[in-house]
Design a protein around this motif. Sequence first.
Motif, short mmCIF file in Angstrom:
data_model
loop_
_atom_site.label_atom_id
_atom_site.label_comp_id
_atom_site.label_asym_id
_atom_site.label_seq_id
_atom_site.Cartn_x
_atom_site.Cartn_y
_atom_site.Cartn_z
N TYR A 151 -38.23 45.68 -17.32
CA TYR A 151 -37.72 45.88 -15.96
C TYR A 151 -37.19 47.30 -15.76
N SER A 198 -35.80 40.93 -20.65
CA SER A 198 -36.03 39.93 -19.61
C SER A 198 -36.82 38.79 -20.23
N ASN A 202 -40.68 40.60 -16.91
CA ASN A 202 -41.16 41.49 -15.85
C ASN A 202 -41.52 42.81 -16.54
N GLY A 205 -45.43 38.96 -17.02
CA GLY A 205 -45.67 37.57 -16.65
C GLY A 205 -45.75 36.64 -17.85
N TYR A 232 -36.09 35.31 -13.68
CA TYR A 232 -37.37 34.65 -13.38
C TYR A 232 -37.52 33.31 -14.09
N TYR A 235 -39.49 30.43 -12.56
CA TYR A 235 -40.93 30.57 -12.36
C TYR A 235 -41.64 30.27 -13.68
N LYS A 268 -33.94 35.77 -7.21
CA LYS A 268 -35.36 35.45 -7.42
C LYS A 268 -35.66 33.98 -7.20
N SER A 353 -45.52 32.68 -16.34
CA SER A 353 -44.20 32.71 -15.72
C SER A 353 -44.12 33.90 -14.77
N THR A 354 -42.99 34.04 -14.10
CA THR A 354 -42.72 35.07 -13.08
C THR A 354 -43.71 34.94 -11.92
N TYR A 356 -45.76 37.85 -11.40
CA TYR A 356 -46.38 39.14 -11.63
C TYR A 356 -47.59 39.02 -12.56
N SER A 413 -48.00 41.69 -7.69
CA SER A 413 -47.13 40.55 -7.40
C SER A 413 -47.86 39.54 -6.54
#
Length: 443
Positions: A151, A198, A202, A205, A232, A235, A268, A353-354, A356, A413
């Motif tokens: 990030y 993270s 990020n 993903g 995230y 997600y 988020k 996940s996320t 992205y 994204s």
Amino acid sequence: MPTKATKHTPASTPLARLRAWCGRPNEPTNTAFLMILLAGPTSVRAHPKSTMVCIAKAHTRPLLTATDIKGSFERPHSIDVSINGREYGPTAGIKPLRQAVANLYNEHHRQGKESKYTWENVCIVPGGRAGLIRIAAVLGNAYLGFFIPDYTAYNEMLGLFRNFAAIPIPLSRDDKYHIHADKIAEEIRRGTSVILTSNPRNPTGKMVANPELSSIQDICRDRATLIMDEFYGGYNYTTGCDGQVVSAADNVHDVDRDDVLIIDGLTKRFRLPGWRVAWIVGPKEFIKAIGSCGSYLDGGTNVPFQEAAIPMLEPTKVRNEMKALQTHFRDKRDYLVRRLTEMGFDLPYTPDSTFYLWLNLEQLPQAINDGLNFFQACLEEKVIVVPGIFFDLNPSKRRDLFDSPCHHFVRVSYGPRMDHLKAGLDGFERVLKKHDAFPLKDA
């Protein structure tokens, strides 16, 4: 082999403008860089009233609303301001919200465990960046390990304080940017005593799930502090969209002894970035110091929004919200992957996940096979992506920007509404056609 960008680039190009900016004391953030590019001679500048399709950030306009996600609860349209809400609030946050966060973590991540979080294990902070800065302010002298890519805002945290030395840990794209437990053990043996990451990650993903996440925490226990950015966590597409949230809180043995700091918030997974309500969960000793330093760093979080957040954190309500969120974004992920594959992109993995996707551009013609030039080409089609170099954390500026392992990537994204995601991918196709990319795929 793709060639890196030349240093003798005409002044009107994005590369030259970026180099000029990087000569300033602070490196550009995503937003600053977009402003630099838009200051140049692009088709968007020529048509200032045209609509920009953004597939760079989920919380840029147009925002998703509760009605866009089936099963999502309605967000407040107005907020009552109590008498207490007119006053300065505690810099660690109001007690009822701290208790609501602790209760949420206990219900979702501490079932059957003797050690439970209390309100004293929670600090409310005005957004993720403020939370990271507070954490940095209370860390002692240490080697702090961070991963590449990760990030962009970590650069601010890593570059602002001198009480720790930032140590980059590159991840391998051949390994799908996975963080392995043995890599963590190796870094600790080298003297690293704080690890920042993270998870979910990020921009890649990808995430580290149990049992490997548990193994990493076992390795760090009593040896290193883990700072887990879990914004995230909701997600998560690995458990059948059942609403489970990825969190290191599952594996903490003792909430007051395990040096694990978890940062999350409404930004988020509740899609409320404008509220600036986030939290840090961790040992009481850490949390007390993190709360205190807010008095000289940021002044604390807006009290009316803290009060409004409390009913949103009821555990069953959150679980149902996460089910709706995961189903919605998994379907958009699948659409994005299908479209990019049909265009001709070779995707080494599907994000788990996320929202992205970390897109490798090396397979494109040289004119658009790096993040900056692909960004410029997309901008001319009124589409925005984030160049990969912004996720190459380089707080000490020891490495030339264009030697970056992220130079030939962009972050895409799938956060915006589906109609805007479709329009953005249509713009991708126009860019590829203009540059005669993937001709065999079209044949």
